[in-house]
Structure formats: C-alpha cells, structure tokens
Design an enzyme around this catalytic site. Structure first.
Site, PDB file in Angstrom:
ATOM      1  N   SER A 190       4.018  -2.607  -7.783  1.00 48.93           N
ATOM      2  CA  SER A 190       2.739  -3.145  -7.349  1.00 48.93           C
ATOM      3  C   SER A 190       2.099  -3.914  -8.512  1.00 48.93           C
ATOM      4  O   SER A 190       2.739  -4.815  -9.063  1.00 48.93           O
ATOM      5  CB  SER A 190       1.848  -2.005  -6.830  1.00 48.93           C
ATOM      6  OG  SER A 190       0.761  -2.511  -6.102  1.00 48.93           O
ATOM      7  N   ASP A 242       6.558  -2.263   3.885  1.00 43.76           N
ATOM      8  CA  ASP A 242       5.716  -2.425   2.702  1.00 43.76           C
ATOM      9  C   ASP A 242       4.450  -3.219   3.020  1.00 43.76           C
ATOM     10  O   ASP A 242       4.394  -3.960   4.007  1.00 43.76           O
ATOM     11  CB  ASP A 242       6.521  -3.160   1.625  1.00 43.76           C
ATOM     12  CG  ASP A 242       6.000  -2.968   0.218  1.00 43.76           C
ATOM     13  OD1 ASP A 242       4.869  -2.466   0.055  1.00 43.76           O
ATOM     14  OD2 ASP A 242       6.730  -3.313  -0.724  1.00 43.76           O
ATOM     15  N   HIS A 258       5.071   0.904   0.703  1.00 42.37           N
ATOM     16  CA  HIS A 258       4.707   0.484  -0.645  1.00 42.37           C
ATOM     17  C   HIS A 258       5.143   1.500  -1.702  1.00 42.37           C
ATOM     18  O   HIS A 258       5.483   1.132  -2.817  1.00 42.37           O
ATOM     19  CB  HIS A 258       3.196   0.269  -0.717  1.00 42.37           C
ATOM     20  CG  HIS A 258       2.760  -0.594  -1.864  1.00 42.37           C
ATOM     21  ND1 HIS A 258       3.304  -1.834  -2.109  1.00 42.37           N
ATOM     22  CD2 HIS A 258       1.827  -0.394  -2.840  1.00 42.37           C
ATOM     23  CE1 HIS A 258       2.731  -2.361  -3.186  1.00 42.37           C
ATOM     24  NE2 HIS A 258       1.845  -1.508  -3.642  1.00 42.37           N
TER      25      HIS A 258
END
Length: 347
Positions: free
Chosen positions: A150, A294, A321
């Site tokens: 991320s 995701d 995610h």
C-alpha cells in the site's frame, strides 16, 4: 565383495548422508536463531534507530527476526501512519524458510517517535529515513530485499528509483503506480459493486466533507472493508490488524492521504502522485503482488510487472488489500519463491 557387504556399504553411505544433511539443517536453524554477538540481543531483536531529519534527530522502532547474511527483508507498512503489526503473520512463514526480516515503524507511527511538525511528512524525507534505517541495519545489495505494501509500496518504488544500487530485490505489494488511476478504479469499479443507495450516500458525505459523520465509517465497514481491505467478517479480523488500526496516527494519514476511501482527498499531499512513466527505470529484480478483490486494480499491477526491467507478477485470486491474510498460502508461497530465486542468481 559379497553382495551383503555391498548392501551394507550402500546403506551406511545413505545413512551418513542423511545424518550429515540433518546436522547441516540443525546448524542452519541454530544460526538463524542465534542472537549472541548481536547488538540487539538485550531486547530480543528490538532496536531504536536514530535518524537525522531537517527538523532534528528522532528514533524509529525496528525488530529483527532471525539471521541470514544473504536474505534480509525490510517491511514497509502502509498508511501512512499505520504500524508493523499488519505483518505479524510473517512470523508464521519466514522463520521456517530461514529468511531474516525486520519489522519497522516509520517515523510518526505508534512505536517510533511521533513529532508533530507536518513538514516531516514528505515522500523524499521518508525515502531518506528508509536509507538511514538500511545503513544502520547493515543492509546492502548483497542481502537487502525491500517489501512495501500500500503506502509502503509507494515508498518502496520511490526508494528504488533513488537507491536501487543498494537493493538485491524489490517487492511492491497491493499498490498501483498512479493515485489518479487508483481513484478511478475505486469510483468506477469498486463503488458500483455496493448497493446503489449506499454508494450514493458515501459519495454525498465525501462531497460535503462530512467525514465525522458516524454513518460514513459504518457504511464503509459493512460494504467495503470486509470485501476489499480484508475479506473476512469484521468480528473475525486478526487481532494484529485490529491492533494496527487502533494504533494508526490519523494526523499523518489525513495530511498525506486524506479522509476519503475512494481516492485522495483534495489538499492531501499525495494527491496526483504518479510514477507510471518511471517504472522502466527500475532494473533490480522486482515482484509485484496484486489480488482479485483488492482496493487496487490487479490488472494495473500486472502491467507494472511488465514495465520494470526485471519483473514478475504474483496474483492472489482470493485476496484483497491485505492478501497476506485472506489469500495467505498463495501470497507467501509466491513471495518466498521470489526471494529464493533472486538469491540463487548470486550463487
């Protein structure tokens, strides 16, 4: 020589080889777990690393797990402002493979110093911080793998574009190379998967910047987080993930990312970040990890793996995610294989 003697000789050689292999494996395991002669033995691998910034000196929290002179993985957490706790599950996989890894809370995160000066929250300063941590831990091009997920994946890209001569391998997990493309995917693909009235209400709250509205968080929790952040019922989320969410520093998160879960809020410092055109300059072996559910577009991340000079793509079909939890077997098998494949090139 009698047949029985030959049989005994072959059996003896076989047993000797098995014994030697077992002893070598045991020695390797002992070495991995040996903290003697390490400067972090006193706290079991924890070290507060001093860093220098334009606003003074601070300390950041790290914890080394294991010893391996050729495979050392530094973990960059997301957020910005989250914590290393998102990666607690790495304990369940890396030690068995003999891979050394380092937990790390970036400056401003829960276990590190938390200065309040917003001028510290820039990409360039975070890149410089990572390099200071790298040097303090003795990581170099012979052993240093950088893993970022991320926001951590964004930071890992930025680090590689500036310091890839220090890297042995790069892992970009669950992160696109353009925040505008991320916002487009969220609003055009993910949002419409919600009930129409729910998505309209979320967009209305965002448009009015009514982010303190309790309904905003409630709607996201029910209709977004448990489908695209971590694909588990909320009451089954891992304790370490809940702990990291509890420890988030909202001052950094909102300043850099903003409030919105469907893009970057206007005025946030990361608004407009885009490195698509620069991926071709990354020559270090690179693994890009994407997931079928995701918050980030898996097709975009597959494309990223073709743009870097030496890229591979790992797709986690059941993951979101935080694919290290909801598609764990695929995630870790692919990640470990990449690390070991890159290591074998140097033999």
């Amino acid at each position: 020589m009698k047949k029985s003697s030959i049989t005994l000789l072959v059996l003896s050689i076989f047993l000797l080889q098995c014994t030697t292999t077992t002893q070598n494996e045991r020695i390797s395991t002992d070495a991995y777990l040996d903290f003697s002669n390490r400067d972090d033995q006193f706290e079991g691998g924890i070290k507060m690393i001093p860093i220098t910034t334009p606003k003074g000196k601070f300390k950041v929290w790290t914890k080394r797990v294991g010893n391996n002179p050729k495979m050392k993985v530094l973990l960059l957490h997301g957020g910005p402002g989250m914590t290393h706790e998102l990666y607690s599950c790495f304990d369940g996989y890396f030690p068995a493979e003999g891979i050394e890894f380092i937990y790390y809370d970036q400056l401003g995160s829960y276990y590190s110093d938390q200065p309040e000066d917003q001028e510290l929250w820039t990409i360039d300063r975070f890149v410089d911080e990572v390099d200071q941590v790298r040097a303090a831990l003795g990581l170099n091009q012979d052993n240093f793998y950088l893993f970022g997920q991320s926001w951590g994946g964004m930071l890992a890209m930025e680090y590689a574009l500036k310091h890839q001569d220090k890297l042995k391998g790069l892992i970009i997990s669950n992160m696109m190379a353009s925040l505008d493309e991320y916002e487009k995917y969220a609003k055009e693909v993910l949002g419409p998967q919600m009930p129409k009235e729910v998505f309209q209400e979320i967009l209305r709250i965002e448009e009015e910047e009514d982010f303190d509205n309790p309904n905003y968080e409630a709607l996201l929790m029910e209709h977004h987080y448990q489908y695209h952040v971590l694909r588990m019922p909320l009451d089954e989320w891992p304790e370490a993930v809940i702990r990291s969410l509890t420890h988030v520093n909202p001052n950094i998160y909102v300043y850099m990312q903003g409030h919105s879960e469907f893009g970057i809020t206007a005025g946030a410092t990361l608004k407009g970040w885009d490195r698509r055109a620069d991926l071709k300059n990354i020559s270090v072996p690179t693994l890009v990890i994407g997931a079928g559910h995701d918050t980030m577009d898996p097709k975009h991340m597959e494309w990223m793996a073709t743009e870097v000079q030496d890229g591979k793509y790992l797709f986690c079909p059941d993951g979101s995610h935080l694919a290290q939890y909801d598609d764990q077997k695929v995630f870790f098998e692919g990640l470990i294989k990449f690390i070991k494949d890159v290591d074998s090139r140097g033999k």
